[in-house]
Motif scaffolding. Sequence first.
Motif, PDB file in Angstrom:
ATOM      1  N   LEU A 108       0.969  -1.437   0.047  1.00  0.00           N
ATOM      2  CA  LEU A 108      -0.091   0.251   0.556  1.00  0.00           C
ATOM      3  C   LEU A 108       0.808   1.192  -0.354  1.00  0.00           C
ATOM      4  O   LEU A 108       0.403   2.175  -0.985  1.00  0.00           O
ATOM      5  CB  LEU A 108      -0.550  -0.299   1.641  1.00  0.00           C
ATOM      6  CG  LEU A 108      -1.785   1.210   1.269  1.00  0.00           C
ATOM      7  CD1 LEU A 108      -2.760   1.290  -0.341  1.00  0.00           C
ATOM      8  CD2 LEU A 108      -2.612   1.355   2.196  1.00  0.00           C
ATOM      9  N   THR A 112       1.149   4.324  -2.415  1.00  0.00           N
ATOM     10  CA  THR A 112       1.069   6.028  -2.423  1.00  0.00           C
ATOM     11  C   THR A 112       1.622   6.520  -2.116  1.00  0.00           C
ATOM     12  O   THR A 112       1.299   7.602  -2.088  1.00  0.00           O
ATOM     13  CB  THR A 112       0.169   5.757  -1.184  1.00  0.00           C
ATOM     14  OG1 THR A 112       1.199   5.187   0.137  1.00  0.00           O
ATOM     15  CG2 THR A 112      -1.342   5.428  -0.440  1.00  0.00           C
ATOM     16  N   ILE A 127      -4.585   7.042  -0.348  1.00  0.00           N
ATOM     17  CA  ILE A 127      -5.217   5.713   0.827  1.00  0.00           C
ATOM     18  C   ILE A 127      -5.525   4.582  -0.215  1.00  0.00           C
ATOM     19  O   ILE A 127      -6.030   3.776  -0.738  1.00  0.00           O
ATOM     20  CB  ILE A 127      -4.666   5.787   1.873  1.00  0.00           C
ATOM     21  CG1 ILE A 127      -3.096   6.464   2.337  1.00  0.00           C
ATOM     22  CG2 ILE A 127      -5.281   4.246   2.190  1.00  0.00           C
ATOM     23  CD1 ILE A 127      -3.310   6.682   3.868  1.00  0.00           C
ATOM     24  N   LYS A 128      -7.328   5.657  -0.427  1.00  0.00           N
ATOM     25  CA  LYS A 128      -8.530   4.943  -0.897  1.00  0.00           C
ATOM     26  C   LYS A 128      -8.355   4.464  -2.147  1.00  0.00           C
ATOM     27  O   LYS A 128      -8.075   3.327  -2.617  1.00  0.00           O
ATOM     28  CB  LYS A 128      -9.536   6.629  -0.686  1.00  0.00           C
ATOM     29  CG  LYS A 128     -11.080   6.123  -1.259  1.00  0.00           C
ATOM     30  CD  LYS A 128     -11.903   7.079  -1.109  1.00  0.00           C
ATOM     31  CE  LYS A 128     -13.606   6.923  -1.927  1.00  0.00           C
ATOM     32  NZ  LYS A 128     -12.870   6.404  -3.308  1.00  0.00           N
ATOM     33  N   LYS A 131      -5.909   1.723  -2.409  1.00  0.00           N
ATOM     34  CA  LYS A 131      -6.476   0.364  -2.004  1.00  0.00           C
ATOM     35  C   LYS A 131      -7.942  -0.656  -3.676  1.00  0.00           C
ATOM     36  O   LYS A 131      -8.016  -1.157  -3.202  1.00  0.00           O
ATOM     37  CB  LYS A 131      -7.833   0.809  -1.171  1.00  0.00           C
ATOM     38  CG  LYS A 131      -6.879  -0.044   0.240  1.00  0.00           C
ATOM     39  CD  LYS A 131      -7.630   1.058   1.542  1.00  0.00           C
ATOM     40  CE  LYS A 131      -6.664   1.281   2.728  1.00  0.00           C
ATOM     41  NZ  LYS A 131      -6.970  -0.200   3.640  1.00  0.00           N
ATOM     42  N   GLU A 132      -7.855   0.774  -4.213  1.00  0.00           N
ATOM     43  CA  GLU A 132      -8.761   0.604  -5.354  1.00  0.00           C
ATOM     44  C   GLU A 132      -8.023  -0.237  -5.920  1.00  0.00           C
ATOM     45  O   GLU A 132      -8.210  -1.045  -6.970  1.00  0.00           O
ATOM     46  CB  GLU A 132      -9.562   1.613  -6.016  1.00  0.00           C
ATOM     47  CG  GLU A 132     -10.562   2.172  -4.353  1.00  0.00           C
ATOM     48  CD  GLU A 132     -11.150   3.629  -5.249  1.00  0.00           C
ATOM     49  OE1 GLU A 132     -10.388   4.110  -6.203  1.00  0.00           O
ATOM     50  OE2 GLU A 132     -12.291   4.208  -4.657  1.00  0.00           O
ATOM     51  N   ALA A 135      -7.014  -3.521  -5.307  1.00  0.00           N
ATOM     52  CA  ALA A 135      -7.970  -4.752  -5.392  1.00  0.00           C
ATOM     53  C   ALA A 135      -8.548  -5.006  -7.109  1.00  0.00           C
ATOM     54  O   ALA A 135      -8.184  -6.305  -7.267  1.00  0.00           O
ATOM     55  CB  ALA A 135      -9.112  -3.724  -5.056  1.00  0.00           C
ATOM     56  N   SER A 140      -5.867  -6.885  -2.363  1.00  0.00           N
ATOM     57  CA  SER A 140      -6.174  -6.358  -1.800  1.00  0.00           C
ATOM     58  C   SER A 140      -6.033  -7.162  -0.250  1.00  0.00           C
ATOM     59  O   SER A 140      -5.071  -6.263   0.428  1.00  0.00           O
ATOM     60  CB  SER A 140      -8.566  -6.369  -1.184  1.00  0.00           C
ATOM     61  OG  SER A 140      -8.877  -5.919  -2.452  1.00  0.00           O
ATOM     62  N   GLU A 143      -2.079  -5.837   1.329  1.00  0.00           N
ATOM     63  CA  GLU A 143      -1.894  -4.517   1.780  1.00  0.00           C
ATOM     64  C   GLU A 143      -0.759  -3.956   2.401  1.00  0.00           C
ATOM     65  O   GLU A 143       0.154  -2.882   1.655  1.00  0.00           O
ATOM     66  CB  GLU A 143      -2.919  -3.840   1.749  1.00  0.00           C
ATOM     67  CG  GLU A 143      -4.288  -3.367   1.111  1.00  0.00           C
ATOM     68  CD  GLU A 143      -5.424  -2.687   1.695  1.00  0.00           C
ATOM     69  OE1 GLU A 143      -5.303  -2.241   2.728  1.00  0.00           O
ATOM     70  OE2 GLU A 143      -6.606  -2.453   0.800  1.00  0.00           O
ATOM     71  N   ASP A 144      -0.122  -4.530   2.849  1.00  0.00           N
ATOM     72  CA  ASP A 144       0.371  -4.734   4.662  1.00  0.00           C
ATOM     73  C   ASP A 144       1.880  -5.464   4.507  1.00  0.00           C
ATOM     74  O   ASP A 144       2.090  -5.380   4.949  1.00  0.00           O
ATOM     75  CB  ASP A 144      -0.580  -5.078   6.059  1.00  0.00           C
ATOM     76  CG  ASP A 144      -1.694  -3.517   6.015  1.00  0.00           C
ATOM     77  OD1 ASP A 144      -1.652  -2.499   5.173  1.00  0.00           O
ATOM     78  OD2 ASP A 144      -3.034  -4.157   6.844  1.00  0.00           O
TER      79      ASP A 144
END
Length: 253
Positions: A108, A112, A127-128, A131-132, A135, A140, A143-144
């Motif tokens: 993620l 970003t 961030i939003k 994430k999209e 995905a 998804s 992410e981390d």
Amino acid sequence: KSCLKVCLMAINFKNISKSYGDHLVLDNINTSFKEGQTTVIVGSSGCGKSTLLRCINLLEIPESGTLEVDDRSVNFKDKLNSKELLEIRKKTGMVFQSFNLFPHLTALQNVTEAPIYVQKKDKNEAIKEAKELLAKVGLSHKEDTFPNRLSGGQAQRVAIARALAVNPYFLLLDEPTSALDPELEAEVLKVILSLAKEKKSMIIVTHNMNFARKIADRILFLDKGVIAFDGLVDEFFNSQNERIKSFISAMDI
């Protein structure tokens, strides 16, 4: 894109030449890349295809000729300054064969990084959107995760999401699957194919002819530093030109 689809953006090369020492890699190249189109660049090893791609976002600087990207024009006889380099590079997103993810950042955070720190986008919005994008490339659940815990295919899909995060006019992909085994290669090719169906503007260097046949709107065939073919997919694969036929045959189609 301020003029919507009335005036599509294009990348134009005019009389571009590039050498490494005494070796002329690109010999007076003239070509254009149009928005909304997937161009696949093919050719034998050492023909100049990756160099041509890297000249678009000025990772390689030609000795002569002109590059036009949207409303920006660069004459390579003149010395480039850092502002000109940045303005050109902002128009494109690059995906490398070796992924080039930041090892100290999660998936993620990799996506970003440029929107927040280069484009100064609002952090929550970045961030939003990240994430999209993760995905979109089927990650998804990662992410981390740090790059050293990702498979090669997953790392390359994060790299694609990262390139898309800056909302480039053109996505540039340099042999995006050459470092992957066939199963992981298929993961990445599926993502790129979905982007082509969305009419993302892409310029792809690949050695995978089956993939090129499937994804390309247009084939650019480089041979010994010159453009030996520029046209539609079917025309290329059905060509009676002996050089093209021998190249395709060598690639085991």
